[in-house]
Structures are given as C-alpha cells and as structure tokens.
Design an enzyme around this catalytic site. Sequence first.
Site, mmCIF file in Angstrom:
data_model
loop_
_atom_site.group_PDB
_atom_site.id
_atom_site.type_symbol
_atom_site.label_atom_id
_atom_site.label_comp_id
_atom_site.label_asym_id
_atom_site.label_seq_id
_atom_site.Cartn_x
_atom_site.Cartn_y
_atom_site.Cartn_z
ATOM 1 N N ASP A 1 -4.381 -7.741 -3.374
ATOM 2 C CA ASP A 1 -5.490 -6.924 -3.862
ATOM 3 C C ASP A 1 -6.309 -6.531 -2.643
ATOM 4 O O ASP A 1 -6.648 -7.372 -1.806
ATOM 5 C CB ASP A 1 -6.346 -7.656 -4.900
ATOM 6 C CG ASP A 1 -7.072 -6.637 -5.775
ATOM 7 O OD1 ASP A 1 -6.388 -5.899 -6.508
ATOM 8 O OD2 ASP A 1 -8.310 -6.535 -5.701
ATOM 9 N N SER A 2 -6.581 -5.250 -2.538
ATOM 10 C CA SER A 2 -7.177 -4.759 -1.298
ATOM 11 C C SER A 2 -8.043 -3.542 -1.576
ATOM 12 O O SER A 2 -7.979 -2.957 -2.651
ATOM 13 C CB SER A 2 -6.065 -4.403 -0.303
ATOM 14 O OG SER A 2 -5.051 -3.648 -0.946
ATOM 15 N N HIS B 1 -5.738 -5.130 7.896
ATOM 16 C CA HIS B 1 -6.150 -6.173 6.958
ATOM 17 C C HIS B 1 -4.928 -6.842 6.324
ATOM 18 O O HIS B 1 -4.847 -8.054 6.213
ATOM 19 C CB HIS B 1 -7.058 -5.546 5.891
ATOM 20 C CG HIS B 1 -6.487 -4.304 5.245
ATOM 21 N ND1 HIS B 1 -5.903 -3.292 5.967
ATOM 22 C CD2 HIS B 1 -6.371 -3.926 3.936
ATOM 23 C CE1 HIS B 1 -5.478 -2.341 5.151
ATOM 24 N NE2 HIS B 1 -5.751 -2.704 3.911
ATOM 25 N N ASP C 1 -6.401 5.789 4.297
ATOM 26 C CA ASP C 1 -5.994 5.795 5.709
ATOM 27 C C ASP C 1 -6.487 7.034 6.486
ATOM 28 O O ASP C 1 -6.893 6.895 7.647
ATOM 29 C CB ASP C 1 -4.469 5.681 5.839
ATOM 30 C CG ASP C 1 -3.977 4.255 5.654
ATOM 31 O OD1 ASP C 1 -4.806 3.325 5.733
ATOM 32 O OD2 ASP C 1 -2.769 4.067 5.444
HETATM 33 P P1 ITT Z 1 -1.159 -2.839 -7.388
HETATM 34 O O1 ITT Z 1 -2.371 -3.343 -8.135
HETATM 35 O O2 ITT Z 1 0.021 -2.527 -8.286
HETATM 36 O O3 ITT Z 1 -0.789 -3.727 -6.246
HETATM 37 P P2 ITT Z 1 -2.960 -0.716 -6.482
HETATM 38 O O4 ITT Z 1 -2.781 0.452 -5.565
HETATM 39 O O5 ITT Z 1 -3.627 -0.449 -7.816
HETATM 40 O O6 ITT Z 1 -1.518 -1.400 -6.702
HETATM 41 P P3 ITT Z 1 -5.225 -2.353 -5.687
HETATM 42 O O7 ITT Z 1 -5.772 -2.511 -7.057
HETATM 43 O O8 ITT Z 1 -5.201 -3.537 -4.755
HETATM 44 O O9 ITT Z 1 -3.703 -1.848 -5.712
HETATM 45 O O10 ITT Z 1 -6.000 -1.157 -4.983
HETATM 46 C C1 ITT Z 1 -5.842 -0.958 -3.615
HETATM 47 C C2 ITT Z 1 -6.404 0.396 -3.245
HETATM 48 O O11 ITT Z 1 -7.204 0.255 -2.046
HETATM 49 C C3 ITT Z 1 -5.289 1.348 -2.865
HETATM 50 O O12 ITT Z 1 -4.813 2.070 -3.991
HETATM 51 C C4 ITT Z 1 -5.949 2.227 -1.805
HETATM 52 O O13 ITT Z 1 -6.725 3.214 -2.423
HETATM 53 C C5 ITT Z 1 -6.877 1.221 -1.097
HETATM 54 N N1 ITT Z 1 -6.181 0.577 0.026
HETATM 55 C C6 ITT Z 1 -5.772 -0.730 0.118
HETATM 56 N N2 ITT Z 1 -5.131 -0.954 1.269
HETATM 57 C C7 ITT Z 1 -5.107 0.219 1.920
HETATM 58 C C8 ITT Z 1 -4.556 0.640 3.143
HETATM 59 O O14 ITT Z 1 -3.851 -0.184 3.910
HETATM 60 N N3 ITT Z 1 -4.731 1.915 3.499
HETATM 61 C C9 ITT Z 1 -5.407 2.768 2.733
HETATM 62 N N4 ITT Z 1 -5.938 2.474 1.548
HETATM 63 C C10 ITT Z 1 -5.788 1.195 1.127
#
Ligand code: ITT
Length: 198
Positions: A67-68, A179, A154
């Site tokens: 989760d990110s 991260h 990004d």
């Molecule tokens: P899952 O829950 O299925 O893993 P998700 O995309 O919905 O997929 P998250 O709820 O963790 O995942 O949301 C993460 C969002 O944060 C992601 O869709 C991007 O918008 C942003 N994000 C996370 N890491 C990133 C990265 O390395 N580069 C750019 N944006 C990022």
Amino acid sequence: MDLLVATRNAHKTREIRQILGPGFAVSDLCSHEIPEVHESGKSFEENATLKAVAISKYFPGLVVADDSGLEVDALGGAPGVFSARYAGHEASDKQNIQKLLGALARIEPRAKRSARFRCVIALARRGELLGTFEGIVEGTITEQARGLRGFGYDPIFIPCGFQQTFAGLPAEVKNRISHRAKAIRLLAANLAPLKTRG
Ligand code: ITT
C-alpha cells in the site's frame, strides 16, 4: 522463492519483480478471480495488512501486499492513502495529477512543494501477519508533468538529489532509490530465514 503480490496494479508487480531480482518467482492477482479487498484503513500499514492477510487465506505460501501513495506537505499530507482514487474511484493517473497540481496552484503561487512517496509492504501466510516494512523517498512536486516512464504520480515527483522526475529517470534508478525499493529490501532481508523454515 515463490511470492504472490496481492495487487492488481501491474506497474507495482513489475517494479517489485525488478527490485527483488531473479531469485524470486513473483506473481500477482491479475490472473486470479479473487474478491476485491476493501481498503478501509486510515494508514498505509493498515491497508497493506488488510490486503496481505485477506488474500493469504486464499493461497498457500507467502503473500505480500503493497500500500503506497504520495504525501504533499502543502496539502496536509493528501492524497495519502487516497492516492489511487484522489480524483474519484475510476480516476486515471492523468486526472489525479491534474487535481493535485490544481490544488497546489490554488493554495498560493509559491506554495511549498515538498512531498514524499511512502510504501508499506505487509507479509502474510495462511491468514497470519508476519511483518510490515516501510520505505520513504523525499522529493518535490513539479509545476507540470514531465517524463513518460513509470506510473501514477511519477511525472510530477522529483526525488531529492535528482533533476528529473521519476517518470524521466531510468527504471533502474527509480527501482534503486524509491519508497518501494526501500520497503522491498527490508522485506527481502526478512524473507531469508522464512525460506529455510518453509
Ligand atoms: P492495489 O491496491 O491492487 O495494490 P492500487 O494502485 O489501488 O493497487 P494503492 O491503493 O496502494 O494501490 O494506491 C497506490 C497509488 O499511489 C497508485 O495508484 C499511485 O497513484 C500512487 N503511487 C504509489 N506508488 C507510486 C509510484 O511508485 N509512482 C507513482 N505513483 C505511485
């Protein structure tokens, strides 16, 4: 070592695969019919744990969830855990970026543009949480999107010490300093003992 990543975000899977390298066989949920896990947590750690624990009940072996998101200081830490759905549930990366740049522009023309990406990786097996690992990368938000690589935010994030956004830097560079790279390296250090215990 087999690892199931509890994600439907193919960009995350690709990065995790690259960061872990050839010693790991990484698969994800894109090819599985599994009900969606409701991300009801208030923190990355809560949501990563929810995803890893729920999905590990469906599969044998080790399951990790990522989760990110992006935390922008001038927006009080937003979009944070709402990063994926900042501009709405079906929002595209472009719409999320537009909303964020608009919000920053409205605060004041010279608003502080410091921000960070945060990633929490949760590790679970058979419905039991084995650990969580966090990685953070500090940086600044650009005024306009720049670069074509990567995903999500990004194109508007310049990591500290660099001139280009994550979308402008080669993938090898992002996957060394991000991260996600930091969280996955902590995870990998903790996987070695589990490998021998099976
Ligand atoms: P899952 O829950 O299925 O893993 P998700 O995309 O919905 O997929 P998250 O709820 O963790 O995942 O949301 C993460 C969002 O944060 C992601 O869709 C991007 O918008 C942003 N994000 C996370 N890491 C990133 C990265 O390395 N580069 C750019 N944006 C990022």
